[in-house]
Design a protein around this motif. Structure first.
Motif, short mmCIF file in Angstrom:
data_model
loop_
_atom_site.label_atom_id
_atom_site.label_comp_id
_atom_site.label_asym_id
_atom_site.label_seq_id
_atom_site.Cartn_x
_atom_site.Cartn_y
_atom_site.Cartn_z
N GLU A 1 -18.54 95.54 73.65
CA GLU A 1 -18.86 96.72 73.00
C GLU A 1 -19.49 97.90 73.77
O GLU A 1 -20.22 97.05 74.15
N PRO A 2 -19.38 98.89 73.19
CA PRO A 2 -20.78 100.04 74.06
C PRO A 2 -22.12 99.59 73.25
O PRO A 2 -21.91 99.79 71.34
N THR A 3 -22.98 99.96 73.46
CA THR A 3 -24.25 99.24 73.29
C THR A 3 -25.28 100.16 73.85
O THR A 3 -25.24 100.55 74.94
N VAL A 4 -26.39 99.83 72.92
CA VAL A 4 -28.12 100.58 73.57
C VAL A 4 -28.36 100.11 73.72
O VAL A 4 -28.73 99.06 72.71
N LYS A 5 -29.63 99.83 75.04
CA LYS A 5 -30.87 99.02 75.08
C LYS A 5 -31.67 99.88 74.18
O LYS A 5 -32.24 100.75 74.09
N TYR B 1 -37.97 91.75 68.59
CA TYR B 1 -37.58 93.50 70.00
C TYR B 1 -36.61 93.92 69.31
O TYR B 1 -36.30 94.92 69.49
N VAL B 2 -35.16 93.11 68.14
CA VAL B 2 -34.25 94.07 67.31
C VAL B 2 -34.91 94.05 66.25
O VAL B 2 -33.14 94.92 65.26
N GLY B 3 -35.96 93.61 65.78
CA GLY B 3 -35.26 94.29 64.56
C GLY B 3 -35.10 92.93 63.44
O GLY B 3 -34.56 92.41 63.33
N THR C 1 -26.83 92.50 71.41
CA THR C 1 -26.37 91.54 72.18
C THR C 1 -27.78 90.95 73.55
O THR C 1 -28.67 91.98 73.50
N ALA C 2 -28.46 89.52 73.74
CA ALA C 2 -29.10 89.41 74.47
C ALA C 2 -28.77 89.16 76.19
O ALA C 2 -27.65 89.01 76.61
N VAL D 1 -27.99 96.76 71.17
CA VAL D 1 -27.20 96.87 69.78
C VAL D 1 -26.37 97.55 69.62
O VAL D 1 -26.06 98.47 70.27
N PRO D 2 -25.14 97.62 68.73
CA PRO D 2 -24.33 98.39 69.30
C PRO D 2 -24.68 100.01 68.62
O PRO D 2 -24.98 100.26 67.98
#
Length: 108
Positions: free
Chosen positions: A35-39, A64-66, A72-73, A101-102
């Protein structure tokens, strides 16, 4: 003198070839790895003795992701991580973890 130059060249070649080696990606929640994600964040991990002994506290992804449930890690060796591993002969073995995250979960 000539053998030390050959050893140095071989070690440099190994470091270059190990760039982005040992990558693992883990999806958490209702997300696929494709799935497309953003760092959203990155964290350096510190280990001793070829990764057997962690230095410091274990990282918690929530820091780190709230409050995101889908993320994804990805843990990988960067070039610098591999170089430090080679220079210290495996005594110090850092890795880098990136959190994604997506695209739909990112606030604008």
């Amino acid at each position: 003198m000539k053998t030390s130059k050959i050893k140095f060249c071989l070690m440099a070649l190994v470091c270059v070839l190990m760039t982005s080696c040992y990558t693992s990606r883990v999806a958490n929640g209702n997300i696929s790895i494709t799935e497309p994600t953003v760092k959203v964040n990155s964290q350096k991990n510190h280990f001793l003795l070829w990764g057997l002994l962690p230095l410091g506290q274990t990282q918690v992804a929530k820091e780190y992701v709230g409050d995101k449930k889908n993320y994804t890690a990805e843990t990988t060796w960067t070039f610098v991580d591999g170089l430090l591993n080679c220079i210290t002969l495996g005594i110090y073995t850092p890795t880098t973890t990136n959190y994604y995250v997506p695209i739909g979960d990112v606030k604008n």
